[in-house]
Design a protein around this motif. Structure first.
Motif, PDB file in Angstrom:
ATOM      1  N   THR A  65     -38.073 -11.859 118.179  1.00 42.05           N
ATOM      2  CA  THR A  65     -37.322 -10.666 117.797  1.00 42.05           C
ATOM      3  C   THR A  65     -37.339  -9.656 118.938  1.00 42.05           C
ATOM      4  N   LEU A  66     -36.199  -9.050 119.201  1.00 43.82           N
ATOM      5  CA  LEU A  66     -36.105  -7.953 120.160  1.00 43.82           C
ATOM      6  C   LEU A  66     -36.087  -6.645 119.374  1.00 43.82           C
ATOM      7  N   LEU A  67     -37.106  -5.795 119.625  1.00 38.96           N
ATOM      8  CA  LEU A  67     -37.262  -4.531 118.908  1.00 38.96           C
ATOM      9  C   LEU A  67     -36.966  -3.357 119.826  1.00 38.96           C
ATOM     10  N   GLU A  68     -36.430  -2.282 119.242  1.00 34.52           N
ATOM     11  CA  GLU A  68     -36.159  -1.051 119.986  1.00 34.52           C
ATOM     12  C   GLU A  68     -36.739   0.132 119.209  1.00 34.52           C
ATOM     13  N   ARG A  69     -37.359   1.048 119.931  1.00 32.50           N
ATOM     14  CA  ARG A  69     -37.903   2.245 119.280  1.00 32.50           C
ATOM     15  C   ARG A  69     -36.766   3.115 118.754  1.00 32.50           C
ATOM     16  N   ARG A  70     -37.011   3.700 117.600  1.00 36.19           N
ATOM     17  CA  ARG A  70     -36.045   4.629 117.027  1.00 36.19           C
ATOM     18  C   ARG A  70     -36.230   6.048 117.565  1.00 36.19           C
ATOM     19  N   ARG A  71     -37.425   6.349 118.067  1.00 34.66           N
ATOM     20  CA  ARG A  71     -37.726   7.714 118.507  1.00 34.66           C
ATOM     21  C   ARG A  71     -38.652   7.639 119.713  1.00 34.66           C
ATOM     22  N   GLU A  72     -39.141   8.773 120.156  1.00 32.49           N
ATOM     23  CA  GLU A  72     -40.033   8.819 121.296  1.00 32.49           C
ATOM     24  C   GLU A  72     -41.356   8.122 120.970  1.00 32.49           C
TER      25      GLU A  72
ATOM     26  N   GLU B 153     -46.036   0.544 112.828  1.00 28.66           N
ATOM     27  CA  GLU B 153     -45.208   1.306 111.891  1.00 28.66           C
ATOM     28  C   GLU B 153     -43.787   0.739 111.899  1.00 28.66           C
ATOM     29  N   PRO B 154     -43.387   0.005 110.843  1.00 26.05           N
ATOM     30  CA  PRO B 154     -42.039  -0.602 110.827  1.00 26.05           C
ATOM     31  C   PRO B 154     -40.920   0.416 110.966  1.00 26.05           C
ATOM     32  N   GLY B 155     -41.111   1.617 110.415  1.00 24.66           N
ATOM     33  CA  GLY B 155     -40.044   2.602 110.471  1.00 24.66           C
ATOM     34  C   GLY B 155     -39.754   3.118 111.859  1.00 24.66           C
ATOM     35  N   ALA B 156     -40.671   2.866 112.821  1.00 24.15           N
ATOM     36  CA  ALA B 156     -40.471   3.359 114.182  1.00 24.15           C
ATOM     37  C   ALA B 156     -39.638   2.409 115.024  1.00 24.15           C
ATOM     38  N   TRP B 157     -39.290   1.239 114.469  1.00 26.00           N
ATOM     39  CA  TRP B 157     -38.595   0.209 115.256  1.00 26.00           C
ATOM     40  C   TRP B 157     -37.356  -0.260 114.517  1.00 26.00           C
ATOM     41  N   ARG B 158     -36.363  -0.644 115.292  1.00 26.91           N
ATOM     42  CA  ARG B 158     -35.179  -1.282 114.730  1.00 26.91           C
ATOM     43  C   ARG B 158     -35.024  -2.652 115.372  1.00 26.91           C
ATOM     44  N   ILE B 159     -34.547  -3.621 114.577  1.00 32.07           N
ATOM     45  CA  ILE B 159     -34.335  -4.987 115.055  1.00 32.07           C
ATOM     46  C   ILE B 159     -32.955  -5.073 115.704  1.00 32.07           C
ATOM     47  N   LEU B 160     -32.933  -5.379 116.998  1.00 32.06           N
ATOM     48  CA  LEU B 160     -31.663  -5.526 117.707  1.00 32.06           C
ATOM     49  C   LEU B 160     -31.108  -6.943 117.589  1.00 32.06           C
ATOM     50  N   ALA B 161     -31.996  -7.929 117.652  1.00 33.48           N
ATOM     51  CA  ALA B 161     -31.579  -9.330 117.536  1.00 33.48           C
ATOM     52  C   ALA B 161     -32.805 -10.144 117.184  1.00 33.48           C
ATOM     53  N   THR B 162     -32.599 -11.258 116.480  1.00 34.60           N
ATOM     54  CA  THR B 162     -33.720 -12.114 116.098  1.00 34.60           C
ATOM     55  C   THR B 162     -33.243 -13.547 115.979  1.00 34.60           C
ATOM     56  N   SER B 163     -34.170 -14.477 116.089  1.00 33.27           N
ATOM     57  CA  SER B 163     -33.877 -15.897 115.941  1.00 33.27           C
ATOM     58  C   SER B 163     -35.056 -16.549 115.239  1.00 33.27           C
ATOM     59  N   GLY B 164     -34.749 -17.415 114.273  1.00 34.66           N
ATOM     60  CA  GLY B 164     -35.808 -18.127 113.583  1.00 34.66           C
ATOM     61  C   GLY B 164     -36.051 -17.588 112.195  1.00 34.66           C
TER      62      GLY B 164
ATOM     63  N   ARG C 279     -38.857   1.549 125.509  1.00 36.03           N
ATOM     64  CA  ARG C 279     -38.136   1.482 124.236  1.00 36.03           C
ATOM     65  C   ARG C 279     -37.966   0.067 123.709  1.00 36.03           C
ATOM     66  N   LEU C 280     -38.132  -0.947 124.545  1.00 37.42           N
ATOM     67  CA  LEU C 280     -37.856  -2.325 124.141  1.00 37.42           C
ATOM     68  C   LEU C 280     -39.129  -3.169 124.153  1.00 37.42           C
TER      69      LEU C 280
END
Length: 846
Positions: free
Chosen positions: A526-533, A541-552, A571-572
């Motif tokens: 999974t490629l994750l990106e921070r939502r904030r600083e 903390e799941p709420g601090a990250w958004r899923i950009l792409a995933t496989s599997g 951020r990534l």
């Protein structure tokens, strides 16, 4: 607040019953006690649909004004404020009226889902972006309203609403889909049996792909390794040898026997890199696989049969194709080989061992280097030391009176070197110490005790131990260097595959992550990106990250949930789940992570480029405008000015004929200048989306004569043949007249002087076709679209025939009125421009 769930009813064509099925689902949910509302449903005049709507609570639509006309759209804010448990929203691919907020209805639905409201929606297969061009090729009808496939794939449920072509045509003939006057045209065009069959197959295949994704995710989440034969998948194993071409073609034939079967090729690279295939063979075989519609994969594994079966089970393969062994008979006696071992472990997967010309010819490269100290090699070294020393002692004991001590030492040294070559340093050093004790006890005088009478024997034994230790150390060092080099080769092969992946343009994030997951046998990447600083405690903390792409399987929602994670930048983060990777694997993982960041940047740059494209087009338009009008504005202006100045001059006594000619010149020049300015202003309004429209029912028998009169002296070269029985069309009278004037002017300009331009009209379904027919040179096939580009004049360079706005403006005005303008070759030579406009107040089609 948890996100709502999306359910989509997918159909092959209008009329299969998607909206009806959605309303039935809403009624069942309401009977179960759920709060259900209708966000947007268009009944299309169908009585059964309207009857179901009467039982439901419908959220009122909001009315928007656009270009002088009133339109209704779904009221997203009202639905969210109402906060039902379930909202029914028809036509997922619908394009909203400008000013509605979001461009597309699926974006409206996304807002509703984010508010925690479940949504049921509908879509036809022709509106999915990935098959849009295929549908146009099949039906000949372009679909301007599309929805990205990923939007539908993200749905929690996708249900196919299916109906056979004959049943759908019967529904159509009975008037259950369209109004009676549209039935004949629909049956003979879009709803032909061949079209419907092809669309049905597209829908079935697309849903099958969605089901495959759900099945793979379920099996990964549940840890199911066994094969479920839900669909035929044929995997062909490639070693990189010349026999691979034969295996690929045989596997393709096996897959072809099962319609819809998938073909996959896999090459196993050992983690030590010592058995890599020929890159040239692999590259050629990869191209062959892809040309046959298959997919190529590369995985890493020391146990080749296990790696093959793990991959086959991971993709839920049903058949595995391998080549017969290329080893000789003696080698097959010592080891069963990959093919036999794979077949023995395959369980439910059918294994095909295919003979080929290379079978039993022997390998062209070593299977493994003897410097690679695997666990098996180390155990073999200890075994040789444990058995070889007593055996050698027993063999030499009867000859101790014949052989000297140096000879015994040399024979023991040969054994120690053999142990070092087989098992490495520690078995060899242990054997050297043990051998020195045996030499002292059995062969050094006095024998039978650990004592040395001759000082020279002490030196001999010391040299023996030193040589044995030195040789074993050198062998172990060489083995370590070979292992490192082999590992570097394995990494290089993986990175080369990654580079080829990028060069072939497969840098889309899901594809890249899928390659990484397959390479290391991971459950999910999974490629994750921070939502904030960044903060100190946001790693878990799941709420601090958004899923950009995933496989599997189940994706990681935060870095702390991963077994291995790589920080790309602030951020990534690339998060891998499945097993811990060692340091050497992390280097390759970091390379994949860097490429994932590049792929992400490329996607975002493409999005920015798409957003900047209209601005660049407008800038190009302004540049072309300045270049094009420099002559065309000046020429009529200069002619009019010269005529007026001549008339105002008192130096010449103009005759009535000359005065009339000068006035005619001034009038024609000013009229030309006026038309040019009008065209430029209208094109500017079109580009800015600010063209005012007044759509109303228009009779063509009134518009066409006025347009012909506007041609002035050219009117005699145009012949009108419009029937008075034609229905009225929805158009702006002034703009339609402008379109016809531009088309007829262009036709007259290119027609031979002795030929007249003909304008005709006919009804086709719910449209009226206006044809402007000339007998000029026509347009080459490769330049058909070029003539509709502003400021393009096909075949001329002298600026005497206008700025090249006529056809571009005509198409823009026609499309603004909801019609189309297309060119067609006139039978016998020439060009026919066809204007298609909707008839007044037609029944709305889905």
């Amino acid at each position: 607040m948890p996100r709502g769930r999306l359910r989509v009813y997918l159909g092959a064509a209008p009329g299969v019953g998607k909206t009806y099925a959605m309303l039935c689902e809403g009624r069942r949910a309401r009977e179960r006690g759920r709060d259900v509302v209708v966000g947007f449903v268009e009944p299309h005049g169908r009585s059964l649909t309207a009857a179901l709507l009467e039982e439901m609570e419908v959220i009122p639509r909001r009315t928007l004004s656009y270009r002088g006309a009133a339109f209704t759209e779904m009221d997203v804010d009202a639905i969210i404020a109402r906060r039902p448990a379930l909202a029914l929203v028809d036509e997922l691919a619908h394009t909203n009226v400008p000013g509605a907020g979001n461009v597309k209805r699926w974006q409206d639905i996304d807002e509703i889902l984010e508010a925690g409201i479940d949504v049921v929606s509908t879509v036809n297969i022709q509106h999915l972006e990935s098959v849009n061009d295929v549908v146009r090729q099949i039906t000949g009808v372009p679909q301007r309203e599309t929805v990205p496939d990923e939007v539908v794939r993200r749905a929690d449920q996708v249900e196919l609403v299916d109906m056979s072509p004959d049943a759908l045509r019967r529904r159509l003939a009975h008037g259950n889909v369209y109004a009676p006057e549209k039935v004949d045209a629909a049956l003979s065009n879009y709803f032909r049996v061949g079209n419907l069959t092809a669309l049905r197959e597209l829908a079935l295949l697309w849903v099958a792909g969605k089901v495959d994704e759900q099945l793979d995710r379920y099996r990964a989440d549940q840890g199911i390794d066994s094969t479920w034969e839900a669909r035929e998948r044929v995997v062909v194993a490639l070693t990189g040898g010349p026999e691979g071409d034969t295996l690929v073609r045989r596997a393709a034939r096996i897959a072809a026997r099962a319609r819809g079967a998938d073909l996959l090729a896999v090459h196993v690279t050992r983690s030590d890199g010592l058995t890599g295939g020929d890159p040239a063979h692999l590259a050629r075989q990869r191209a062959l696989v892809e040309s046959l519609g298959g997919a190529y994969h590369q995985v890493v594994g020391d146990d080749v049969p296990r790696a093959l079966l793990d991959f086959a089970r991971g993709v839920n393969a049903t058949q595995l194709v391998l080549g017969a062994s290329r080893r000789g008979r003696f080698a097959q006696i010592l080891s069963r080989g990959v093919g036999v071992e794979t077949a023995a472990r395959s369980d439910a997967i059918d294994v095909h061992l295919v003979t080929h010309e290379e079978a039993k010819r022997g390998r062209t490269r070593p299977e493994r280097s003897r410097a690679a100290l695997t666990r098996t090699r180390r155990l073999a070294g200890w075994a040789v030391a444990a058995l070889g020393l007593p055996l050698l002692t027993a063999v030499l004991t009867p000859f101790r009176d014949v052989l000297s001590l140096p000879s015994d030492i040399l024979l023991f040294l040969c054994l120690i070197v053999g142990v070092a070559l087989i098992g490495g340093m520690w078995p060899a050093i242990t054997a050297a110490v043990g051998g020195s004790l045996l030499l002292n006890w059995f062969f050094t005088r006095p024998t039978g005790r650990l004592a040395i009478a001759d000082p020279d024997n002490i030196l001999a034994l010391a040299v023996f131990v030193l040589v044995a230790a030195t040789v074993s150390t050198i062998v172990d060092l060489a083995a370590r260097r070979a292992r490192e080099a082999a590992r570097a080769r394995a990494d290089a092969e993986v990175l080369a595959t990654l580079a080829g992946h990028v060069l072939r343009g497969e840098a889309a994030l899901p594809s890249l992550l899928g390659r990484l997951r397959e390479t290391f046998g991971l459950n999910s990447v999974t490629l994750l990106e921070r939502r904030r600083e960044p903060t100190a405690d946001d790693q878990s903390e799941p709420g601090a990250w958004r899923i950009l792409a995933t496989s599997g399987g189940t994706p990681c929602t935060h870095p702390a949930a991963a077994d291995t994670d790589v920080l790309i930048d602030e951020r990534l983060v690339l998060a891998a789940r499945g097993r811990l990777l060692d340091a050497s694997d992390r280097k390759v993982l970091e390379a994949f992570a860097a490429e994932a960041a590049v792929a992400l940047r490329q996607e975002r740059l493409r999005e920015e480029a798409d957003q900047a494209k209209p601005l660049a087009e407008a800038d190009r338009m302004r540049t072309a405008l300045l270049a094009a009008v420099s002559h065309d504005l000046r020429t009529p202006l200069a002619a009019a000015k010269a005529a007026v100045e001549s008339l105002g001059s008192g130096d010449v006594d103009w005759s009535p004929e000359d005065r009339a000619e000068l006035l005619a010149t001034a009038d024609e020049s000013l009229a030309r200048l006026g038309r040019l300015v009008d065209n430029l202003l209208d094109m500017s309004r079109l580009q800015a989306g600010a063209l005012g429209l007044s759509l109303q029912p228009v009779a063509l028998e009134e518009i066409a004569p006025r347009a012909i009169d506007d041609l002035g002296p050219l009117r005699d070269r145009v012949k009108g043949d419009l029937s008075t029985d034609l229905p009225e069309v929805m158009a702006d009278p002034a703009l339609l007249e402008r379109v016809l004037v531009n088309l007829m002017t262009n036709a007259v300009r290119y027609s031979p002087p002795e030929e007249q331009v003909l304008i005709t009209g006919s009804r086709y379904g719910d449209q009226v076709e206006i044809r402007v027919i000339d007998r000029g040179p026509g347009i080459p096939a490769e330049a058909v679209e070029q003539v509709f580009v502003p400021f393009q004049r096909l075949g001329d360079r002298d600026n005497d025939t206008g700025v090249g706005l006529g056809l571009a403006l005509s198409r823009g005005l026609t499309e603004a009125m909801g019609g189309t303008l297309t060119p067609e070759e006139t039978p016998g030579g020439g060009l026919t421009m066809i204007v298609k406009l909707p008839i007044s107040a037609p029944a709305r089609t889905p």
